[in-house]
Motif scaffolding. Structure first.
Motif, PDB file in Angstrom:
ATOM      1  N   UNK A   1       8.770   4.680   0.613  1.00  0.00           N
ATOM      2  CA  UNK A   1       7.648   3.895   1.622  1.00  0.00           C
ATOM      3  C   UNK A   1       6.991   5.478   2.454  1.00  0.00           C
ATOM      4  N   UNK A   2       6.011   5.992   1.815  1.00  0.00           N
ATOM      5  CA  UNK A   2       5.253   7.294   2.562  1.00  0.00           C
ATOM      6  C   UNK A   2       5.322   7.073   4.045  1.00  0.00           C
TER       7      UNK A   2
ATOM      8  N   UNK B   1       0.683  -1.131   0.224  1.00  0.00           N
ATOM      9  CA  UNK B   1      -0.053   0.114  -0.220  1.00  0.00           C
ATOM     10  C   UNK B   1       0.678   1.212   0.007  1.00  0.00           C
ATOM     11  N   UNK B   2       1.780   1.188   0.903  1.00  0.00           N
ATOM     12  CA  UNK B   2       2.615   2.698   1.150  1.00  0.00           C
ATOM     13  C   UNK B   2       3.887   2.702   0.236  1.00  0.00           C
ATOM     14  N   UNK B   3       4.223   1.682  -0.997  1.00  0.00           N
ATOM     15  CA  UNK B   3       5.444   1.863  -1.472  1.00  0.00           C
ATOM     16  C   UNK B   3       5.176   2.758  -2.726  1.00  0.00           C
ATOM     17  N   UNK B   4       6.200   3.321  -3.317  1.00  0.00           N
ATOM     18  CA  UNK B   4       6.041   3.862  -4.397  1.00  0.00           C
ATOM     19  C   UNK B   4       7.266   3.966  -5.206  1.00  0.00           C
ATOM     20  N   UNK B   5       7.299   4.390  -6.434  1.00  0.00           N
ATOM     21  CA  UNK B   5       8.603   4.584  -7.383  1.00  0.00           C
ATOM     22  C   UNK B   5       8.395   6.106  -8.032  1.00  0.00           C
ATOM     23  N   UNK B   6       9.624   6.775  -8.322  1.00  0.00           N
ATOM     24  CA  UNK B   6       9.672   7.813  -9.161  1.00  0.00           C
ATOM     25  C   UNK B   6      10.831   7.880  -9.989  1.00  0.00           C
TER      26      UNK B   6
END
Length: 312
Positions: free
Chosen positions: A261-262, A245-250
């Protein structure tokens, strides 16, 4: 890490097939998209390398690509001439239809993921977002807003998409009502990308020219849920991880890809510097939980597993 080199073609967007873990599409352009033609590259990743399966040329740059959600052979690209192109990789001719409606560059295309509909949304520098029926090849709706860099369907709510604009605003649109449901002054700079969380219909992330990523909860947009700093140049694309849920990439014009991981006090998980030019395209593999693909102006598409995801 596996890599594919496309001489003379600078990558703008990359997406892995929702049907086949090994199939990758890349929208690319000659001369960095400033002049020349564009090419849709259809790639297949093998155990040790990545091979070109098909390529289709267009007479202007290609800036984004999206796979059909109901036909494993069909893709849509957005072009610098203001048109959308529908391609069939199983057809020797490749090109099925051209959708004309925009008057400037189409910088974003996305195929809806909800079962209730079969629609494509496009965002353009002509200050419109347009919704299309790709099977009937018809325009469904046209919505006015400032210069658009990104249009992304909600994976949860039918007929709802988000857009990222040059005026620093994140907007949420209701296609059936033909109206903007919410406008969030998300950054004091151009927003180049946005994405929806796959686990919560109220959570989105934005990436902007101010080098920041911000996570938003649509139930309370007075302040972002989280802000992440670390990039040294504009953030070109953001993607939520589909398995956590809280992991993303840029990815960014600073040549890096970063994972976050926000929910953590120190959100930056990993920084990868494996390109020598702007990194413009980024996607997660829905079939292989820890696999990532990206593309860059350095003419390469890279498939890799960041250590931060392999450790999950």
């Amino acid at each position: 890490m596996k890599s594919f080199k496309s001489p003379g073609r600078h990558g703008y967007a990359v997406e892995i097939s929702p049907f086949l873990a090994s199939t990758i599409a890349c929208a690319s352009s000659q001369y960095y998209g400033i002049a020349g033609c564009g090419t849709l590259l259809v790639l297949e990743q093998r155990e040790a390398d990545v091979l070109l399966v098909r390529s289709f040329d267009w007479n202007d740059g290609l800036f984004d690509v999206t796979w059909s959600e109901n036909n494993e052979h069909v893709l849509v690209t957005g072009g610098g001439d203001g048109s959308l192109q529908i391609w069939d990789t199983a057809n020797p001719q490749g090109l099925l239809q051209v959708l004309k409606g925009h008057t400037q560059e189409v910088y974003s295309v996305d195929w809806s993921q909800t079962r209730a509909e079969n629609l494509v949304v496009s965002g353009s520098w002509d200050h419109t977002a347009k919704v299309w029926d790709p099977e009937q090849c018809q325009l469904v709706s046209s919505l006015q807003e400032p210069l658009i860099y990104s249009t992304i369907w909600s994976p949860h709510i039918p007929a709802c998409f988000a857009s990222a604009s040059g005026d620093g605003t994140l907007r949420v649109w209701d296609v059936k009502g033909g109206s903007c449901r919410l406008a969030v002054p998300a950054h004091r700079a151009e927003i180049l990308s946005c994405d929806w969380c796959k686990y919560d219909q109220n959570i989105l992330v934005t990436g902007a020219v101010d080098c920041s990523l911000r996570v938003w909860d649509l139930r309370n947009v007075r302040h972002p849920v989280a802000q992440m700093m670390g990039h040294s140049y504009a953030i070109r694309r953001v993607k939520f991880y589909p398995f956590y849920k809280t992991i993303l990439a840029s990815c960014s014009y600073d040549f890096t890809v970063r994972f976050w991981d926000y929910s953590k006090n120190q959100p930056l998980l990993e920084t990868l510097e494996h390109h020598s030019e702007f990194v413009c395209g980024l996607d997660f593999n829905l079939h292989i939980p820890n696999q990532v693909v990206d593309c860059s102006w350095d003419e390469t598409v890279k498939v890799f597993t960041p250590s931060c995801l392999a450790a999950l």
